[in-house]
Design a protein around this motif. Structure first.
Motif, mmCIF file in Angstrom:
data_model
loop_
_atom_site.group_PDB
_atom_site.id
_atom_site.type_symbol
_atom_site.label_atom_id
_atom_site.label_comp_id
_atom_site.label_asym_id
_atom_site.label_seq_id
_atom_site.Cartn_x
_atom_site.Cartn_y
_atom_site.Cartn_z
ATOM 1 N N ILE A 161 0.852 -1.008 0.032
ATOM 2 C CA ILE A 161 0.008 -0.077 0.200
ATOM 3 C C ILE A 161 0.717 1.279 0.050
ATOM 4 O O ILE A 161 1.789 1.303 0.717
ATOM 5 N N GLY A 162 0.636 2.143 -1.028
ATOM 6 C CA GLY A 162 1.512 3.424 -1.028
ATOM 7 C C GLY A 162 1.303 4.187 0.312
ATOM 8 O O GLY A 162 0.302 3.996 0.921
ATOM 9 N N GLU A 163 2.343 4.974 0.671
ATOM 10 C CA GLU A 163 2.540 5.416 2.002
ATOM 11 C C GLU A 163 1.540 6.372 2.258
ATOM 12 O O GLU A 163 0.849 6.492 3.360
ATOM 13 N N GLU A 164 0.886 7.256 1.357
ATOM 14 C CA GLU A 164 0.089 8.363 1.714
ATOM 15 C C GLU A 164 -1.206 7.642 1.840
ATOM 16 O O GLU A 164 -2.058 8.001 2.628
ATOM 17 N N VAL A 165 -1.702 6.705 1.100
ATOM 18 C CA VAL A 165 -2.982 5.958 1.195
ATOM 19 C C VAL A 165 -2.987 5.146 2.405
ATOM 20 O O VAL A 165 -3.777 5.270 3.233
ATOM 21 N N PHE A 166 -1.719 4.371 3.071
ATOM 22 C CA PHE A 166 -1.632 3.642 4.193
ATOM 23 C C PHE A 166 -1.768 4.711 5.509
ATOM 24 O O PHE A 166 -2.438 4.256 6.320
ATOM 25 N N SER A 167 -1.523 5.879 5.185
ATOM 26 C CA SER A 167 -1.529 6.949 6.442
ATOM 27 C C SER A 167 -3.012 7.109 6.677
ATOM 28 O O SER A 167 -3.432 7.641 7.615
ATOM 29 N N ARG A 168 -3.920 6.776 5.646
ATOM 30 C CA ARG A 168 -5.400 7.091 5.831
ATOM 31 C C ARG A 168 -6.086 5.857 6.549
ATOM 32 O O ARG A 168 -7.300 6.125 7.044
ATOM 33 N N LEU A 169 -5.457 4.620 6.372
ATOM 34 C CA LEU A 169 -6.056 3.475 7.003
ATOM 35 C C LEU A 169 -6.086 3.516 8.406
ATOM 36 O O LEU A 169 -5.375 3.784 9.092
ATOM 37 N N PRO A 170 -7.396 3.227 9.184
ATOM 38 C CA PRO A 170 -7.199 2.969 10.704
ATOM 39 C C PRO A 170 -6.691 1.843 11.094
ATOM 40 O O PRO A 170 -6.924 0.691 10.533
ATOM 41 N N ALA A 171 -5.585 1.901 11.944
ATOM 42 C CA ALA A 171 -4.820 0.934 12.402
ATOM 43 C C ALA A 171 -5.686 -0.228 13.319
ATOM 44 O O ALA A 171 -5.172 -1.457 12.918
ATOM 45 N N ASP A 172 -6.817 0.008 13.654
ATOM 46 C CA ASP A 172 -7.774 -0.845 14.088
ATOM 47 C C ASP A 172 -8.416 -1.842 13.335
ATOM 48 O O ASP A 172 -9.019 -2.971 13.576
ATOM 49 N N ARG A 173 -8.358 -1.413 12.020
ATOM 50 C CA ARG A 173 -9.191 -2.284 10.888
ATOM 51 C C ARG A 173 -8.029 -3.368 10.084
ATOM 52 O O ARG A 173 -8.347 -3.988 9.316
ATOM 53 N N LEU A 174 -6.790 -2.925 10.155
ATOM 54 C CA LEU A 174 -5.679 -3.713 9.551
ATOM 55 C C LEU A 174 -5.685 -5.153 9.755
ATOM 56 O O LEU A 174 -5.419 -5.995 8.958
ATOM 57 N N ASP A 175 -6.252 -5.541 10.870
ATOM 58 C CA ASP A 175 -6.271 -7.117 11.265
ATOM 59 C C ASP A 175 -7.531 -7.783 10.993
ATOM 60 O O ASP A 175 -7.618 -9.004 11.182
ATOM 61 N N ASP A 176 -8.596 -7.183 10.576
ATOM 62 C CA ASP A 176 -9.845 -7.927 10.523
ATOM 63 C C ASP A 176 -10.596 -7.353 9.106
ATOM 64 O O ASP A 176 -11.786 -7.851 8.849
ATOM 65 N N LYS A 177 -9.775 -6.933 8.001
ATOM 66 C CA LYS A 177 -10.531 -6.484 6.770
ATOM 67 C C LYS A 177 -9.396 -6.614 5.789
ATOM 68 O O LYS A 177 -8.441 -6.311 5.748
#
Length: 253
Positions: A161-177
């Motif tokens: 995931i590109g760094e700028e896009v990754f910065s928008r993702l909520p950390a608590d969703r990375l393990d369940d979606k």
């Protein structure tokens, strides 16, 4: 009268066993497992004896015993002194995962899966298999994850995931979606194009261990590229699916 066709098939199989780099007893265990799964060797029935199988495949009796040791450890056969070996049960069938052919469906394909992150790192280039024939970004967050359904792993993959896009993702969703779903939810308006490529291969030692399958088992390899409106790679992923747990359906008319 000798069945020339059956004899030829047996000779071809024996030759194939010896050409492969995989231990012969492991190849035979897979072949016997398939005979049980297909019903050729039925549950409750006696299997062919060791001497006949050794002659059929042109191998030592000890090699056949090793193959049956593996099947017995899996609970598929049981052996009785002076009586022979009997099929105890058929192999469990993995739940089939449908491979989606459009972006919207890809984003919801893993909604009921349990996802376990295996590793996370920052990289400055994509693997050659994911070049996507488009300019890359300077940095990507690479997440290697295992997807599990009904207690059985069915896919292991790495998403970039590109760094700028990754910065928008909520950390608590990375393990369940699924990552594709997160990219759509938080950067969907930036997507200009998306495509994927499906090929068929075999499992290496690491993949086999993660997916709980035999080495050299068939797998489906899915490479996916998502380009921004500026035609740069904002997200890319490779997924390796168990061959016995995927189905591809395409409407022809």
């Amino acid at each position: 009268m000798v069945d020339q066709s059956a004899s030829s098939d047996a000779n071809d199989t024996a030759s194939s066993l010896k050409r492969s780099r995989i231990a012969i007893y492991l190849q035979l265990a897979t072949l016997f497992r398939n005979r049980i799964a297909s019903g050729q060797w039925r549950v409750g029935c006696r299997t062919p004896n060791i001497d006949d199988l050794a002659e059929e495949f042109g191998v030592a009796r000890g090699t056949i015993r090793q193959a049956f040791d593996k099947l017995e450890a899996e609970g598929l056969v049981e052996r009785h002194r002076a009586k022979g070996s009997f099929v105890r049960r058929a192999p469990a069938r993995a739940r089939v995962h449908r491979l989606e052919m459009d972006w919207a469906s890809c984003c919801t394909a893993h909604d009921d899966a349990t996802i376990r992150t295996l590793s996370s790192e920052i990289v400055t280039r994509l693997p050659d298999s994911l070049s996507c024939d488009a300019p890359h970004l300077p940095r990507y967050h690479a997440l290697r994850r295992l997807h599990i359904r009904d207690g059985e792993p069915y896919m292991v993959g790495t998403g970039f995931i590109g760094e700028e896009v990754f910065s928008r993702l909520p950390a608590d969703r990375l393990d369940d979606k699924a990552l594709s779903s997160l990219v759509q939810d938080f950067a969907g308006n930036d997507i200009g194009a998306a495509h994927q490529t499906l090929t068929v291969g075999t499992a290496d030692v690491e993949t086999a261990a993660l997916l709980n399958i035999e080495v050299n088992s068939p797998v489906a390899l899915m490479h996916r590229c998502v380009l921004s409106r500026q035609k740069r790679v904002m997200f890319a992923s490779d997924g390796i699916y168990r061959g016995d747990a995927v189905r591809l359906e395409i409407a022809l008319r």
